[in-house]
Design a protein around this motif. Structure first.
Motif, mmCIF file in Angstrom:
data_model
loop_
_atom_site.group_PDB
_atom_site.id
_atom_site.type_symbol
_atom_site.label_atom_id
_atom_site.label_comp_id
_atom_site.label_asym_id
_atom_site.label_seq_id
_atom_site.Cartn_x
_atom_site.Cartn_y
_atom_site.Cartn_z
ATOM 1 N N ALA A 194 -5.071 35.629 15.271
ATOM 2 C CA ALA A 194 -5.780 36.827 15.708
ATOM 3 C C ALA A 194 -6.032 37.778 14.548
ATOM 4 O O ALA A 194 -7.104 38.393 14.442
ATOM 5 C CB ALA A 194 -4.981 37.530 16.806
ATOM 6 N N ASN A 223 -12.670 38.949 19.087
ATOM 7 C CA ASN A 223 -12.695 38.001 20.208
ATOM 8 C C ASN A 223 -13.954 37.137 20.175
ATOM 9 O O ASN A 223 -13.911 35.966 20.570
ATOM 10 C CB ASN A 223 -12.589 38.756 21.526
ATOM 11 C CG ASN A 223 -11.211 39.389 21.708
ATOM 12 O OD1 ASN A 223 -10.238 38.992 21.057
ATOM 13 N ND2 ASN A 223 -11.116 40.387 22.570
ATOM 14 N N TRP A 240 -6.752 29.716 21.369
ATOM 15 C CA TRP A 240 -7.725 30.779 21.656
ATOM 16 C C TRP A 240 -7.166 31.795 22.644
ATOM 17 O O TRP A 240 -7.247 32.996 22.426
ATOM 18 C CB TRP A 240 -9.010 30.148 22.200
ATOM 19 C CG TRP A 240 -9.981 31.171 22.736
ATOM 20 C CD1 TRP A 240 -10.868 31.919 22.045
ATOM 21 C CD2 TRP A 240 -10.111 31.551 24.113
ATOM 22 N NE1 TRP A 240 -11.558 32.757 22.880
ATOM 23 C CE2 TRP A 240 -11.120 32.548 24.170
ATOM 24 C CE3 TRP A 240 -9.491 31.139 25.294
ATOM 25 C CZ2 TRP A 240 -11.505 33.137 25.368
ATOM 26 C CZ3 TRP A 240 -9.882 31.726 26.482
ATOM 27 C CH2 TRP A 240 -10.879 32.720 26.517
ATOM 28 N N VAL A 244 -6.579 35.817 21.776
ATOM 29 C CA VAL A 244 -7.332 36.912 22.387
ATOM 30 C C VAL A 244 -6.421 37.842 23.179
ATOM 31 O O VAL A 244 -6.785 38.997 23.452
ATOM 32 C CB VAL A 244 -8.454 36.367 23.304
ATOM 33 C CG1 VAL A 244 -9.487 35.604 22.495
ATOM 34 C CG2 VAL A 244 -7.893 35.503 24.416
#
Length: 813
Positions: A194, A223, A240, A244
């Motif tokens: 991230a 994102n 993923w 996020v």
């Protein structure tokens, strides 16, 4: 058929026309295009970094924060994140992505506005290194042509590395490694997926949409990039979903130093600027200093603790400021003012600002910078806060909380190890400490004041203060050089001087105000007798003395030729005093304090390596070796040093026998004299001297053993007196003791060997002559063999021994 032929003809002509147009543009632009080969030798503007000898970063200087990395050091996960954000076909295209360009053109035609732009990473490298940021078609054509040439000249890895290290990412950060340090306080290889995606999204709008200035826009773009990575197959769905879900963890990490040694870092900056000019700020030099990380931390803490101890002895001076108290009208406004005041007040020497928000019988309610309310107990500094009246007096001890603080007071508090908060205050006095390796002058620690944040004035190198009695060892060593001995008798009696170098009649006194009559030089130095020092300087002569100290490295041309020199009235900086004491510590050799050990380029090549003059201990050899053998050994070692590129040998400036005797006298200062507090260290190899000037205005202690020499100074910047009970032994010596306790931890005592030509004989302590056979009060003393005194007789009276000068001194010049 004719229609199709017409279309074919139009297409052919259009194609040829486009080709001719592009060729014309190329021929027009190409001569003015920069040479892309210069990218191979590009010099990124990289800040200078200053390190301790242990590798701790203590300073970074330069307008642009940049930490270049090679492609191999860039995490693959970040590479994919950046490709997903900027150019997913980077490793396939040849510098220009035709599909992306066509998409950008269609967006411009259909909407009338610029959309994605269609720039590849290679085109961005061309723009960042060679072109301006103006949005014109001409610049775009230049960008395309340069990108094609760059692809022909450099590998994809080299191009990616150039982009990675050059792009601006907000908050003065250039390059992604610097951005990782700025926003997360970590290296880029320590970041999560991230966080990699967050950094990869910054180049689109670095000033507006970085994770600090624009957190909402940053999260949205992060994102989006994570979604692109998922669709491109760079990450799986689990990675993923976890990425996020992570919150924005960025924060401002402006100061990435791993050790606070600001005074040393600033000294290095000034020296580098003087040597390399403005290139010091841009060429990415790595500067390695002689500073020891452990000793530097110790020095800073001992200086702070010493000033706190001094400050507590003189009372509480009250709050730093009184702020408006919330009333019936607008308590919220007053509270907002309090918070703003706390945010504007820096933490100094570990002391947090706080505002008193309430008074209770058991203590005070306080508000901290963090916004957290805390409670200050009565016994945690409030009870002990007797008010400061003057440097010599305190008021009555407080009986209730309201005697010390009131609501709205901005005060200082300190958190202890158990989590409790205690009342404190920022000391008004200042201190400095400098510690050297006596063998070569390397600065192992240096502190120029209580806090660099509150005052950048480096008192260790810039404060020119009177050294007081800490200068006396050099007067005494000059006397030994002139043929006097440690047993020479000098009369400790009143002196009245009408000196042409002084403005008026001078009647110096001892600190105690007492006079002790005939006194041996050893005992006079041990007890720091002022009058003996003055008579001693008179006997050897001021001008011969100035010639002597000039040989030791003092700038004698600055010294006034009068007898006040005996009391250390000429100003010196603490680092100058430490350098002089290094001569006493290392056996009699002159060394110059120095700080920068090595300078490396950003590529890791050594640009400069220090080679200071150093003491060669092996050259002297053990005391029992004969003179011829010592000379032969010296020649062998010096010959070897020429082949081993060893540093040059320091010059001997003090006779080793005189050095041995003066060292033994300074050991007595600690064992029996004004430095007795140092006995708490439990060592037999320490020597040193206190120093106190009139007022008292300055308090000093300089001392050493064979491995470390340290000078500590305490005083006020505005020359306010320290207080009548504050001397070198009370204000400066505790700092020196606490520092040396850590500096010498684990090292054995080092007794000095007896040099050739020194004899150790019994003397009569009252006359300084050889003791009579069977004399009960006889003591041992060291002499140079040519200065051994004769034997006294029963008829001799005290004071009649070698070198007696009990006459009154008048009209010296």
């Amino acid at each position: 058929m004719s229609f199709f032929r017409f279309l074919l003809r139009c297409f052919t002509l259009g194609t040829l026309g486009t080709a001719w147009l592009l060729a014309g543009v190329y021929l027009y632009l190409n001569p003015d295009l920069p040479d892309v080969e210069t990218l191979r030798d590009v010099k990124l503007q990289t800040p200078m970094q200053v390190y301790t000898r242990d590798g701790d970063l203590i300073g970074q200087f330069g307008e642009q924060k940049r930490i270049p990395l090679t492609f191999d050091a860039i995490p693959e996960q970040f590479t994919r994140a950046l490709m997903a954000a900027e150019d997913d076909g980077f490793f396939e295209h040849r510098g220009v992505d035709l599909t992306g360009l066509m998409r950008a053109v269609s967006e411009l035609v259909l909407t009338g506005e610029k959309g994605s732009g269609g720039s590849t990473l290679t085109m961005q490298v061309a723009r960042n290194y060679f072109l301006s940021l103006e949005r014109t078609f001409l610049r775009k054509f230049n960008e395309i042509l340069l990108a094609i040439q760059i692809e022909r000249s450099l590998t994809k890895e080299e191009i990616f590395e150039l982009y990675f290290n050059r792009v601006f990412l907000g908050h003065r950060s250039y390059g992604f490694e610097a951005a990782a340090q700025t926003y997360y306080g970590k290296s880029i290889d320590e970041l999560s997926l991230a966080q990699h995606a967050t950094l990869a999204g910054i180049p689109k709008a670095p000033s507006r949409n970085n994770p600090i200035s624009g957190p909402e826009g940053t999260m949205e773009r992060r994102n989006w990039i994570l979604g692109r990575m998922l669709s491109l197959g760079y990450i799986d769905r689990q990675a993923w979903s976890e990425a996020v879900a992570q919150p924005n963890s960025a924060g401002f990490h402006d100061n990435q130093v791993s050790l606070a040694a600001h005074y040393a870092a600033e000294m290095a900056r000034q020296e580098m600027l003087a040597t390399y000019g403005m290139a010091a700020y841009t060429d990415g030099y790595h500067v390695y200093t002689t500073i020891s990380s452990d000793l530097q931390q110790l020095a800073q803490q001992t200086v702070v603790d010493g000033l706190f101890m001094y400050d507590r002895r003189h009372g509480y001076r009250g709050p730093e400021r009184q702020l408006p108290v919330p009333g019936d009208g607008s308590p919220e406004a007053a509270l907002e003012l309090w918070r703003a005041s706390l945010n504007d007040t820096p933490i100094i020497a570990g002391l947090d600002p706080a505002i008193v928000t309430g008074i209770q019988e058991t203590g005070a309610e306080i508000l901290l910078r963090s916004g957290n309310p805390e409670f200050l107990l009565w016994d945690n500094g409030l009870r002990q806060a007797s008010p400061y009246l003057s440097e010599n007096a305190m008021g009555r001890a407080p009986t209730q909380v309201g005697d010390v603080v009131a609501v709205g007071d901005l005060i200082r508090v300190q958190q202890k190890a158990d989590g409790s908060w205690h009342l404190a205050q920022v000391p008004a006095a200042q201190a400095a400490l400098v510690s050297l390796n006596p063998d070569n002058g390397a600065i192992v620690s240096i502190v120029g004041g209580l806090s660099f944040e509150s005052s950048k004035f480096n008192r260790a190198t810039q404060a020119r203060r009177q050294p007081g009695s800490s200068f006396k060892p050099f007067v005494y060593s000059a006397a030994l050089e002139a043929g006097l001995t440690a047993a020479t008798i000098i009369n400790d009696a009143p002196v009245v001087l009408a000196d042409a170098g002084l403005e008026d009649i001078w009647r110096p006194e001892n600190d105690s105000g007492e006079f002790h009559g005939p006194t041996r030089l050893r005992w006079a130095l041990t007890k720091s007798r002022n009058l003996v020092s003055i008579r001693l300087l008179q006997q050897i002569g001021v001008r011969p003395f100035l010639r002597y100290i000039d040989r030791l490295g003092f700038d004698a041309s600055e010294y006034p030729p009068d007898l006040s020199l005996a009391l250390g009235t000429h100003v010196m900086t603490p680092i100058d005093v430490a350098a002089a004491y290094a001569i006493l510590a290392n056996g009699g050799y002159a060394v110059t304090p120095w700080l920068i050990e090595r300078v490396d380029t950003v590529a890791g090549e050594t640009l400069y390596q220090a080679s200071p003059a150093a003491v060669c201990r092996e050259c002297d050899g053990p005391a029992e070796v004969s003179g011829d053998e010592r000379e032969l050994r010296m020649e062998e070692i010096l010959a070897q040093s020429q082949t081993d590129t060893q540093p040059p040998r320091a010059e001997r400036v003090m006779d080793e026998r005189i050095n041995f005797i003066i060292n033994s006298m300074l050991q007595d200062v600690i064992k029996r004299g004004t430095g007795r507090r140092a006995l708490t260290l439990g060592r037999d190899d320490l020597a040193g001297k206190t120093g106190t000037t009139n007022g008292p205005m300055d308090a000093w202690f300089s001392g050493y053993n064979r491995d470390v020499v340290t000078t500590a100074w305490v005083g006020f910047d505005n020359y306010t007196p320290l207080g009548r009970r504050e001397f070198g032994g009370t204000a400066a010596l505790p700092i020196w003791i606490n520092y040396m306790r850590g500096a010498l931890q684990g090292s054995p005592d080092q007794a000095r060997p007896l040099p050739p030509g020194i004899v150790h004989v019994r003397i009569d302590p009252d006359t300084g002559l050889l003791a009579r056979p069977g004399q009960e009060n006889a003591i041992f003393e060291y002499f140079r063999e040519e200065n051994v005194p004769g034997q006294g007789s029963d008829s001799e009276q005290p004071g009649s021994g070698s070198g007696n000068t009990d006459e009154l001194i008048k009209d010296i010049f």
